[in-house]
Design a protein around this motif. Sequence first.
Motif, PDB file in Angstrom:
ATOM      1  N   VAL A  80       7.922  -0.012 -18.515  1.00  0.00           N
ATOM      2  CA  VAL A  80       7.681   0.168 -17.082  1.00  0.00           C
ATOM      3  C   VAL A  80       8.927   0.790 -16.477  1.00  0.00           C
ATOM      4  O   VAL A  80      10.010   0.737 -17.063  1.00  0.00           O
ATOM      5  N   GLY A  81       8.775   1.346 -15.289  1.00  0.00           N
ATOM      6  CA  GLY A  81       9.916   1.927 -14.604  1.00  0.00           C
ATOM      7  C   GLY A  81      10.722   0.867 -13.876  1.00  0.00           C
ATOM      8  O   GLY A  81      10.257  -0.257 -13.659  1.00  0.00           O
ATOM      9  N   GLY A  82      11.923   1.233 -13.475  1.00  0.00           N
ATOM     10  CA  GLY A  82      12.788   0.308 -12.753  1.00  0.00           C
ATOM     11  C   GLY A  82      12.195  -0.087 -11.404  1.00  0.00           C
ATOM     12  O   GLY A  82      12.304  -1.237 -10.981  1.00  0.00           O
ATOM     13  N   GLY A  83      11.563   0.868 -10.725  1.00  0.00           N
ATOM     14  CA  GLY A  83      10.917   0.559  -9.452  1.00  0.00           C
ATOM     15  C   GLY A  83       9.781  -0.427  -9.622  1.00  0.00           C
ATOM     16  O   GLY A  83       9.590  -1.317  -8.789  1.00  0.00           O
ATOM     17  N   ASP A  84       9.043  -0.295 -10.720  1.00  0.00           N
ATOM     18  CA  ASP A  84       7.952  -1.232 -11.003  1.00  0.00           C
ATOM     19  C   ASP A  84       8.499  -2.642 -11.200  1.00  0.00           C
ATOM     20  O   ASP A  84       7.946  -3.610 -10.678  1.00  0.00           O
ATOM     21  N   ALA A  85       9.583  -2.756 -11.960  1.00  0.00           N
ATOM     22  CA  ALA A  85      10.184  -4.063 -12.226  1.00  0.00           C
ATOM     23  C   ALA A  85      10.680  -4.707 -10.931  1.00  0.00           C
ATOM     24  O   ALA A  85      10.467  -5.907 -10.698  1.00  0.00           O
ATOM     25  N   ALA A 138       1.980  12.542 -18.153  1.00  0.00           N
ATOM     26  CA  ALA A 138       2.566  11.892 -16.977  1.00  0.00           C
ATOM     27  C   ALA A 138       2.703  10.392 -17.204  1.00  0.00           C
ATOM     28  O   ALA A 138       1.905   9.783 -17.925  1.00  0.00           O
ATOM     29  N   PRO A 139       3.709   9.781 -16.578  1.00  0.00           N
ATOM     30  CA  PRO A 139       3.822   8.320 -16.673  1.00  0.00           C
ATOM     31  C   PRO A 139       2.698   7.639 -15.890  1.00  0.00           C
ATOM     32  O   PRO A 139       2.043   8.257 -15.052  1.00  0.00           O
ATOM     33  N   VAL A 140       2.487   6.393 -16.184  1.00  0.00           N
ATOM     34  CA  VAL A 140       1.469   5.612 -15.467  1.00  0.00           C
ATOM     35  C   VAL A 140       2.120   5.039 -14.208  1.00  0.00           C
ATOM     36  O   VAL A 140       3.125   4.342 -14.292  1.00  0.00           O
ATOM     37  N   PRO A 141       1.580   5.325 -13.034  1.00  0.00           N
ATOM     38  CA  PRO A 141       2.137   4.765 -11.792  1.00  0.00           C
ATOM     39  C   PRO A 141       1.733   3.302 -11.643  1.00  0.00           C
ATOM     40  O   PRO A 141       0.783   2.955 -10.934  1.00  0.00           O
ATOM     41  N   TYR A 142       2.464   2.428 -12.338  1.00  0.00           N
ATOM     42  CA  TYR A 142       2.083   1.020 -12.422  1.00  0.00           C
ATOM     43  C   TYR A 142       2.235   0.287 -11.096  1.00  0.00           C
ATOM     44  O   TYR A 142       1.725  -0.814 -10.922  1.00  0.00           O
ATOM     45  N   GLY A 143       2.915   0.918 -10.121  1.00  0.00           N
ATOM     46  CA  GLY A 143       2.998   0.317  -8.793  1.00  0.00           C
ATOM     47  C   GLY A 143       1.627   0.111  -8.181  1.00  0.00           C
ATOM     48  O   GLY A 143       1.432  -0.793  -7.364  1.00  0.00           O
ATOM     49  N   LEU A 176       0.832  -1.208   0.000  1.00  0.00           N
ATOM     50  CA  LEU A 176       0.000   0.000   0.000  1.00  0.00           C
ATOM     51  C   LEU A 176       0.864   1.254   0.000  1.00  0.00           C
ATOM     52  O   LEU A 176       0.561   2.224  -0.703  1.00  0.00           O
ATOM     53  N   TYR A 177       1.954   1.239   0.764  1.00  0.00           N
ATOM     54  CA  TYR A 177       2.854   2.389   0.775  1.00  0.00           C
ATOM     55  C   TYR A 177       3.522   2.570  -0.594  1.00  0.00           C
ATOM     56  O   TYR A 177       3.650   3.694  -1.082  1.00  0.00           O
ATOM     57  N   GLY A 178       3.916   1.464  -1.217  1.00  0.00           N
ATOM     58  CA  GLY A 178       4.514   1.540  -2.548  1.00  0.00           C
ATOM     59  C   GLY A 178       3.553   2.106  -3.580  1.00  0.00           C
ATOM     60  O   GLY A 178       3.932   2.928  -4.419  1.00  0.00           O
ATOM     61  N   ALA A 179       2.298   1.690  -3.521  1.00  0.00           N
ATOM     62  CA  ALA A 179       1.287   2.233  -4.440  1.00  0.00           C
ATOM     63  C   ALA A 179       1.093   3.722  -4.202  1.00  0.00           C
ATOM     64  O   ALA A 179       0.993   4.512  -5.153  1.00  0.00           O
ATOM     65  N   PHE A 180       1.085   4.121  -2.925  1.00  0.00           N
ATOM     66  CA  PHE A 180       0.906   5.531  -2.590  1.00  0.00           C
ATOM     67  C   PHE A 180       2.069   6.381  -3.093  1.00  0.00           C
ATOM     68  O   PHE A 180       1.856   7.434  -3.702  1.00  0.00           O
ATOM     69  N   THR A 181       3.296   5.935  -2.856  1.00  0.00           N
ATOM     70  CA  THR A 181       4.443   6.737  -3.297  1.00  0.00           C
ATOM     71  C   THR A 181       4.536   6.788  -4.813  1.00  0.00           C
ATOM     72  O   THR A 181       4.922   7.816  -5.374  1.00  0.00           O
ATOM     73  N   ASP A 182       4.159   5.704  -5.475  1.00  0.00           N
ATOM     74  CA  ASP A 182       4.182   5.722  -6.938  1.00  0.00           C
ATOM     75  C   ASP A 182       3.102   6.653  -7.476  1.00  0.00           C
ATOM     76  O   ASP A 182       3.328   7.392  -8.434  1.00  0.00           O
ATOM     77  N   ALA A 183       1.939   6.646  -6.851  1.00  0.00           N
ATOM     78  CA  ALA A 183       0.841   7.511  -7.295  1.00  0.00           C
ATOM     79  C   ALA A 183       1.137   8.986  -7.059  1.00  0.00           C
ATOM     80  O   ALA A 183       0.748   9.837  -7.861  1.00  0.00           O
TER      81      ALA A 183
END
Length: 165
Positions: free
Chosen positions: A76-81, A140-145, A15-22
């Motif tokens: 996708v971004g590196g963080g997403d991978a 903007a990029p898509v926050p795929y997290g 949930l924190y990862g989704a929030f920071t990506d968003a």
Amino acid sequence: MLVQIASLGLVALLLYGAFTDATRFIIPNWLTIAIAVLFPVAAVLAGFGWADAGNHLLAGMLALVLGMALFAPGWVGGGDAKLFAATALWFGWPGLAVFLIHTVLLGGVLVLVLIIARKALPMAGISPEKLAGSALAPAAPVPYGIAIAGGALWSLPATVFAFQF
């Protein structure tokens, strides 16, 4: 009891990862490391044998290869991978396939929502300047997290960790 705490830790980190990506388009490295490090703790607490642990490790490695293949052309971004690979450790095989399908489905919904919102908000009188820096900005990029976290949360009830509750 400890397996449930570890599983809830995974949920909180996702949930924190989704929030920071968003909000910032960043998935911190410490977060993916924490998810990966939390897995062996949960696996020991759940009574995994070497074969089970190897199965989950193989799923994580396959997810990392897939994530890097999607990162190389910039899809996708590196963080997403990294988030996808670390989270895949928790699913093993064949749970990885379910996690992948859920993530892709939610990613498609996320993209459709962003496309519609990016078209509708300017028509509603909201200027692009007000949207700058957010996922609703026109380029903007898509926050795929968000999709990765959603796919994991959707898939988690079918894992051995959920059966510990």
